[in-house]
Design a protein around this motif. Structure first.
Motif, PDB file in Angstrom:
ATOM      1  N   TYR A   1       2.697   4.567  -0.446  1.00 51.09           N
ATOM      2  CA  TYR A   1       2.799   5.576  -1.499  1.00 51.09           C
ATOM      3  C   TYR A   1       3.510   6.830  -0.994  1.00 51.09           C
ATOM      4  O   TYR A   1       4.063   7.590  -1.788  1.00 51.09           O
ATOM      5  CB  TYR A   1       1.420   5.947  -2.044  1.00 51.09           C
ATOM      6  CG  TYR A   1       0.591   6.797  -1.121  1.00 51.09           C
ATOM      7  CD1 TYR A   1      -0.182   6.229  -0.124  1.00 51.09           C
ATOM      8  CD2 TYR A   1       0.591   8.176  -1.249  1.00 51.09           C
ATOM      9  CE1 TYR A   1      -0.929   7.015   0.722  1.00 51.09           C
ATOM     10  CE2 TYR A   1      -0.152   8.971  -0.393  1.00 51.09           C
ATOM     11  CZ  TYR A   1      -0.918   8.383   0.587  1.00 51.09           C
ATOM     12  OH  TYR A   1      -1.654   9.156   1.438  1.00 51.09           O
TER      13      TYR A   1
ATOM     14  N   SER B   1      -3.631   5.632  -7.894  1.00 54.28           N
ATOM     15  CA  SER B   1      -4.958   5.941  -7.390  1.00 54.28           C
ATOM     16  C   SER B   1      -4.962   7.296  -6.690  1.00 54.28           C
ATOM     17  O   SER B   1      -5.881   8.101  -6.855  1.00 54.28           O
ATOM     18  CB  SER B   1      -5.377   4.833  -6.417  1.00 54.28           C
ATOM     19  OG  SER B   1      -6.628   5.104  -5.865  1.00 54.28           O
ATOM     20  N   TYR B   2      -3.922   7.551  -5.915  1.00 49.64           N
ATOM     21  CA  TYR B   2      -3.816   8.833  -5.212  1.00 49.64           C
ATOM     22  C   TYR B   2      -3.795   9.980  -6.201  1.00 49.64           C
ATOM     23  O   TYR B   2      -4.487  10.984  -6.060  1.00 49.64           O
ATOM     24  CB  TYR B   2      -2.543   8.831  -4.366  1.00 49.64           C
ATOM     25  CG  TYR B   2      -2.314  10.102  -3.605  1.00 49.64           C
ATOM     26  CD1 TYR B   2      -1.479  11.092  -4.101  1.00 49.64           C
ATOM     27  CD2 TYR B   2      -2.918  10.314  -2.375  1.00 49.64           C
ATOM     28  CE1 TYR B   2      -1.260  12.262  -3.398  1.00 49.64           C
ATOM     29  CE2 TYR B   2      -2.701  11.473  -1.667  1.00 49.64           C
ATOM     30  CZ  TYR B   2      -1.874  12.444  -2.188  1.00 49.64           C
ATOM     31  OH  TYR B   2      -1.660  13.599  -1.489  1.00 49.64           O
TER      32      TYR B   2
ATOM     33  N   SER C   1      -1.172   2.235  -5.581  1.00 49.28           N
ATOM     34  CA  SER C   1      -1.687   3.232  -4.645  1.00 49.28           C
ATOM     35  C   SER C   1      -1.339   4.639  -5.080  1.00 49.28           C
ATOM     36  O   SER C   1      -2.145   5.556  -4.937  1.00 49.28           O
ATOM     37  CB  SER C   1      -1.201   2.976  -3.221  1.00 49.28           C
ATOM     38  OG  SER C   1       0.069   2.443  -3.213  1.00 49.28           O
TER      39      SER C   1
ATOM     40  N   GLN D   1       0.796  -1.221   0.000  1.00 54.95           N
ATOM     41  CA  GLN D   1       0.000   0.000   0.000  1.00 54.95           C
ATOM     42  C   GLN D   1       0.827   1.268   0.000  1.00 54.95           C
ATOM     43  O   GLN D   1       0.272   2.347  -0.083  1.00 54.95           O
ATOM     44  CB  GLN D   1      -0.868   0.064   1.258  1.00 54.95           C
ATOM     45  CG  GLN D   1      -1.940  -0.966   1.322  1.00 54.95           C
ATOM     46  CD  GLN D   1      -2.693  -0.839   2.637  1.00 54.95           C
ATOM     47  OE1 GLN D   1      -2.856   0.253   3.158  1.00 54.95           O
ATOM     48  NE2 GLN D   1      -3.125  -1.953   3.170  1.00 54.95           N
TER      49      GLN D   1
ATOM     50  N   MET E   1       5.164   4.487 -10.469  1.00 60.04           N
ATOM     51  CA  MET E   1       3.724   4.683 -10.272  1.00 60.04           C
ATOM     52  C   MET E   1       3.084   3.371  -9.853  1.00 60.04           C
ATOM     53  O   MET E   1       2.592   2.608 -10.673  1.00 60.04           O
ATOM     54  CB  MET E   1       3.072   5.196 -11.560  1.00 60.04           C
ATOM     55  CG  MET E   1       3.472   6.597 -11.940  1.00 60.04           C
ATOM     56  SD  MET E   1       2.965   7.816 -10.734  1.00 60.04           S
ATOM     57  CE  MET E   1       1.214   7.832 -10.977  1.00 60.04           C
TER      58      MET E   1
ATOM     59  N   ILE F   1      -7.319   1.018  -6.489  1.00 65.77           N
ATOM     60  CA  ILE F   1      -7.026   0.695  -5.097  1.00 65.77           C
ATOM     61  C   ILE F   1      -7.826  -0.529  -4.651  1.00 65.77           C
ATOM     62  O   ILE F   1      -7.398  -1.272  -3.759  1.00 65.77           O
ATOM     63  CB  ILE F   1      -7.280   1.938  -4.206  1.00 65.77           C
ATOM     64  CG1 ILE F   1      -6.518   1.805  -2.934  1.00 65.77           C
ATOM     65  CG2 ILE F   1      -8.713   2.170  -3.936  1.00 65.77           C
ATOM     66  CD1 ILE F   1      -5.112   2.273  -3.068  1.00 65.77           C
TER      67      ILE F   1
END
Lengths: 310, 275, 472
Positions: free
Chosen positions: A241, A263-264, A260, A239, A257, A280
């Motif tokens: 990031y 997605s962020y 997570s 997870q 990349m 995610i």
């Protein structure tokens, strides 16, 4: 009362009144209630993934599987998947092996060095990951970094570290290992400190080699702790990031990349929240599958270890 | 029986390996502390020889809201760990001792809450918290932090409970001791290594949490981890100040770690109860 | 147990469907600024309370320093909080998206306001400005530097330039992007400060490793985000005559593969590879400034504030050695000094359209952009990039920046033609992030056989991102 020679802890529930039978549920209930609340936001997020929810527009509407299909057919998804897995698996593997080794060293040596280090070696974990990343970034900088100066002594100049696609992943894994090996060390050390003495005493009388003792006594009794460390580290590493974001924001290009981070970026930076969620959720599914597998083995190891001590 | 000189070589090797790792792990921390004593003009131009100054410390600790950030972090992280211990240790015991239907599923369920990635839930959580009035509150953050601290605590402590042979408890019961004395005077000391190590880890993880406090709090509750990057500055990068903020922020966890050191090693007298 | 969970989940989904819609209805009671009548009075909203969210910045610190004065004058209580710049917009995005009115006033940049205004999160300010009952007579709207205040006006039509339409925000400070260089280093190597792009390239290359390994000629940003495109790159891009988008048949079409754009990008890649920092791809403004201040970079092309603050006594090792240039222009493309274009960044404050306290919020905004406050912040509050002409031309201001050689001249000259050269559209952050990624790939990899190929692909990506925008 079920109590046999193997020391299995069992209470025969059929002969026990309801008041007692419900007791374990009651004891566990607070933990469950506290954490079950998270299901609500979780389900909301799943709902959003089927809409075009974006901060750009005042309203959102249902778009079915569009977000999911777009994700699965995009190159960035498969790239992100690869990076998440590489990062997660490599950093966890290194941390477990290194952590185990260091904990064993700390436990076997009884000089002042090991006693002092037992406390000091947990410190890297206490610096927040973002801060640790900033400090490392400074140290690795080719203009002002101290690691660069060290390398210069050996004739190595301008090592790119996080600025080149070839070395970026390795750099970020190194920082992750620096921060999190302490986690494994602490857990394994605690486990080693609470190992019972009698099996080792018996083995001494039987006269086995150190390696034999390790393989057949220490390791099996440590396995439950190791599996826990593996479980928690793997979940967190997959997870992760914040470290990547602080170091290069996912660059150079798409090299770092992960799922997570993608997605962020999609959700919080580009504000397209609906299309960010599938990434995610896939990560969550992977974690779920891996965790089930690890937990199963942890339970087995736990039973074996308890048997050895009983 | 090992050859003593072979033994000495082996010991020396082990010490060297340990030392190498120690340098890797501790040098960056040492460097960070050094920077905290360097003036802005010297941060990049000097390494080990410099003119130490307390200016950064004065600026961060006395001329900013730093003390308040630390207090907020202490309340939220300490509170979270406290709740986790109070709620989690009994739960770990129940999951270790009792054999009830769906026990493993329940344990896994609690664990699975840690899988929920923060970024997935933080936006819906933000909306819910605003409606529920938990936004920017201590209780709101302490509750959310349970996701971070509770599963770890329960799973580690459960393992330690499982290691304790059930016969001891039965023996004590037969001897007439009430359940709370057995629990607190006998069992807790036995699980101490697991309890304190997972409590320390839970505290550290809660303290270092970034996403939740960033999104779910703003002016009334401001944990220090969010504030640390403030000190990096806005026009020039003030690495000295950042180093001070980070170093002081690590102190509570360090104190906690020193405090639990003696509990990490179980007393010899308890060695007899296992096996 | 599982069945109960499933039932719960279904219930929850139904509930949240209600929640999601509900939050829109809970929006503010309609406040109509043009309906406010009577005499203006600073104590009009005495007793109210507002919430303000700012990004950590010198401009924000200046406001924070005078909060008590504001409360004393107006009787309005302010809940003030500020977030570190690196995470500020993520936090702001979440707050605005909830449309709960939890913030009344927030800080934003011009580019970000395009997205927020399109989403309906920003309150247009013209009706406040033009209503004498709401705005103090001495506030003087026309005192703002035209280019700066116009940069915050837009008519919400993608492709239309800024300068017309609603006033979405008020400026707090602004930055142009000029060259800062180390006088001493250049003099030691017998080099003249570069004025043209060609000179910049040759000087940067000549200065590679001027002080040993790790030193280099020019510091520019390289992270994969909008911050890498908007300061130096976009200024040179526009000076070169290239555009990012054009309107063709009612659609936004990217022009990053035009001949000028490709020529400029080829130049830029050469500049970074041979005259830039070895670890350019991980450089943000912090590292650029740090290198300049430590004497590791001989020049920097970034926000003028970046160079200015490194030069303040005691701020860095090279403080006092720095001087200011302008925008290097490409002679080979037929450009002259008259073509110098600097892209503009404006930190500004805006009002949340979901706010329930718009009256008091407006009082806050006009107080902290008033001539009196800005004279103080521009001289004693270190906000050297003042958006008010009266402050800029005042002697007090000139005195305060006198120590920075060439700063006042460069700033005044370049500001005349400074503008926002990006095409206004709500997907700004996404298009520039993709742009920065391609730049990174060009510099650090051999992924593309040529810059033209890379820009052709980037054009397709950008066209896709803006595809759903209707342009008139």
């Amino acid at each position: 009362m079920g109590n046999n020679n193997l020391g299995i802890k069992k209470v025969d529930l059929n002969k026990v009144p309801f008041k007692v039978r419900v007791r374990p549920y009651l004891i566990v209930a607070p933990s469950l209630i506290i954490t079950i609340g998270i299901m609500v936001p979780f389900v909301m997020a799943i709902w959003f993934s089927f809409t075009n929810y974006s901060f750009q527009f005042p309203t959102h509407r249902f778009v079915g599987l569009d977000n999911w299909v777009n994700m699965l057919t995009s190159r960035e998804f498969w790239n992100a998947l690869k990076i998440s897995l590489l990062y997660g698996l490599f950093s966890t593997a290194i941390e477990i092996l290194l952590g185990l080794g260091i904990a064993l060293l700390l436990n076997s040596l009884n000089n002042w060095l090991s006693k002092v280090l037992r406390v000091l070696l947990v410190f890297p974990l206490m610096v927040a990951p973002v801060t640790a990343t900033i400090v490392w970034q400074l140290m690795l900088n080719s203009s002002v970094g101290i690691v660069e100066k060290l390398f210069n002594l050996f004739g190595l100049y301008n090592f790119p570290w996080a600025a080149s696609p070839d070395t970026a992943l390795m750099t970020v894994i190194m920082i992750d290992v620096w921060i999190n090996t302490s986690f494994v060390i602490l857990l394994v050390l605690a486990g080693l400190q609470s190992l019972p003495k009698s099996p080792f005493e018996s083995a001494k009388i039987d006269g086995g080699s150190a390696w034999f003792n390790f393989k057949n006594l220490t390791l099996p009794m440590l396995k439950p702790s190791l599996y826990i460390a593996l479980l928690f580290r793997l979940m967190a590493a997959l997870q992760e990031y914040a470290v990547i974001f602080a170091l290069t924001k996912g660059g150079p290009g798409d090299t770092l990349m992960s799922l997570s981070l993608t997605s962020y970026q999609k959700g919080f930076t580009f504000q397209k929240f609906g299309s960010a969620i599938p990434y995610i959720l896939v990560l969550w599914l992977i974690i779920n599958v891996l965790a089930k597998w690890i937990v199963k083995r942890q339970r087995i190891a736990q039973k074996q270890a308890s048997g050895l001590e009983g | 029986m090992m050859n003593t000189s072979k033994q000495r070589v082996l010991t020396a090797l082990m010490n060297i390996l340990l030392l190498i790792y120690a340098v890797f792990a501790l040098f960056p921390l040492l460097w960070m502390v050094m920077i905290s004593f360097k003036a802005d003009t010297e941060v990049f131009t000097t390494t080990f020889i410099f003119n130490p100054t307390l200016a950064n410390y004065k600026e961060v600790l006395f001329r900013s809201n730093y003390a308040r950030y630390i207090i907020d972090s202490l309340i939220v992280s300490g509170g979270a760990v406290l709740v986790s211990v109070v709620v989690g240790v009994p739960a770990a015991y129940a999951l270790a001792r009792y054999n009830f239907p769906r026990k493993e599923e329940l344990a896994f369920q609690i664990l699975s809450f840690k899988f929920a990635p923060e970024i997935l839930v933080v936006l819906p959580l933000f909306m819910l918290y605003q409606k529920m009035g938990l936004y920017d509150s201590y209780i709101g953050l302490i509750w959310v932090y349970q996701l971070i601290s509770l599963p770890l605590l329960i799973w580690v402590v459960r393992g330690y409970f499982e290691d304790i042979s059930v016969e001891i408890e039965y023996a004590a019961q037969v001897d007439g001791y009430p359940w709370y004395q057995i629990f607190f005077k006998m069992l807790i000391p036995l699980i101490k290594p697991g309890l304190v190590s997972s409590a320390l880890l839970a505290f550290i993880f809660a303290w270092n949490s970034f996403t939740f406090p960033l999104i779910l709090a703003s002016s009334k509750v401001y944990p220090v981890t969010v504030a640390i990057t403030k000190y990096l500055g806005t026009d020039t990068a003030r690495y000295g100040n950042l180093a001070v903020a980070a170093t002081v922020s690590a102190l509570p966890a360090i104190i906690f770690a020193l405090f639990i050191q003696k509990h990490l090693v179980r007393g010899l007298s308890f060695g007899a109860v296992k096996g | 147990m599982k069945k109960i969970l499933v039932v719960l989940m279904i219930l929850v989904v139904l509930m949240t469907g209600v929640f999601a819609q509900g939050s829109k209805e809970a929006a503010s009671e309609k406040f109509d600024p043009s309906a406010v009548k009577g005499n203006f009075d600073w104590k009009m909203y005495d007793g109210s309370e507002i919430t303000v969210l700012f990004s950590d910045h010198t401009y924000a610190s200046a406001v924070e320093a005078k909060l008590k004065d504001f409360t004393d004058k107006t009787g309005i209580k302010v809940n003030y909080s500020s977030m570190p710049e690196g995470n500020y917009f993520e936090k702001l995005n979440v707050e605005l998206a909830s449309r709960s009115g939890s913030i009344d006033v927030f800080m934003t940049g011009a580019y970000q306001s395009w997205g927020y205004a399109t989403a309906g999160n920003v309150e247009p300010l013209e009706n406040y400005i033009n209503n004498a009952s709401l705005t103090d007579k001495s506030w003087n709207y026309s005192d703002f530097i035209p280019g700066v205040i116009d940069a915050l006006k837009w008519d919400l039509k993608p492709g239309h330039p800024v300068g017309k339409g609603s006033q979405w925000a008020l400026p707090m400070g602004w930055e142009v992007n000029i060259l800062t260089y180390n006088k001493k280093v250049l003099a030691d190597k017998g080099l003249n400060p570069p004025k043209t792009a060609e000179e910049l390239l040759s000087v940067a290359k000549a200065l590679k490793e001027f002080g040993g390994s790790g030193t280099y000629g020019l510091a520019v940003r390289g992270l994969p985000d909008w911050g890498t495109i908007h300061p130096a790159y976009m200024s040179l891009y526009s000076t070169w005559g290239a555009k990012d988008f054009e309107v063709v048949n009612g659609k936004l079409v990217s022009r990053v593969n035009s001949p000028e754009a490709v020529a400029m990008t080829e130049y830029w890649v050469d500049l970074v590879k041979n005259g830039g920092a070895p670890q350019w791809a991980s450089y943000g403004w912090e590292l650029c400034g740090a290198d300049l201040g430590a004497g590791k970079a001989a020049m920097m092309w970034d926000a003028d504030r970046g160079g200015y603050t490194q030069n303040v006594k005691g701020a860095s090792a090279q403080a006092g050695n720095l001087a200011f240039g302008m925008v290097p222009y490409p002679v080979s493309a037929g450009k002259t000094e008259a073509d110098m274009k600097s892209n503009l960044w404006v930190w500004s404050m805006a009002m949340n359209s979901a706010s329930n306290k718009k009256g008091p919020a407006w009082q806050f905004m006009q107080y902290f952009t008033s001539p009196e406050f800005m004279l103080w912040s521009g001289t004693e509050g270190s906000c050297t990039d003042t958006p008010r002409t009266s402050v800029l031309t005042s002697q007090a201001y000139r005195n305060s920046v006198a120590d920075a050689e060439g700063y006042y001249e460069a700033f005044s000259k370049v500001s005349k033609d400074a503008s926002i050269f990006f095409t206004a559209q709500p997907y700004f952050v996404e298009t520039t992030t993709e742009w920065a990624k391609v730049l990174q790939e060009l510099v650090t990899t051999n992924k593309y056989p040529s810059v033209q190929v890379a820009m052709d692909r980037l054009k397709k990506t950008m066209d896709n991102i803006v595809a759903d925008l209707k342009v008139e």
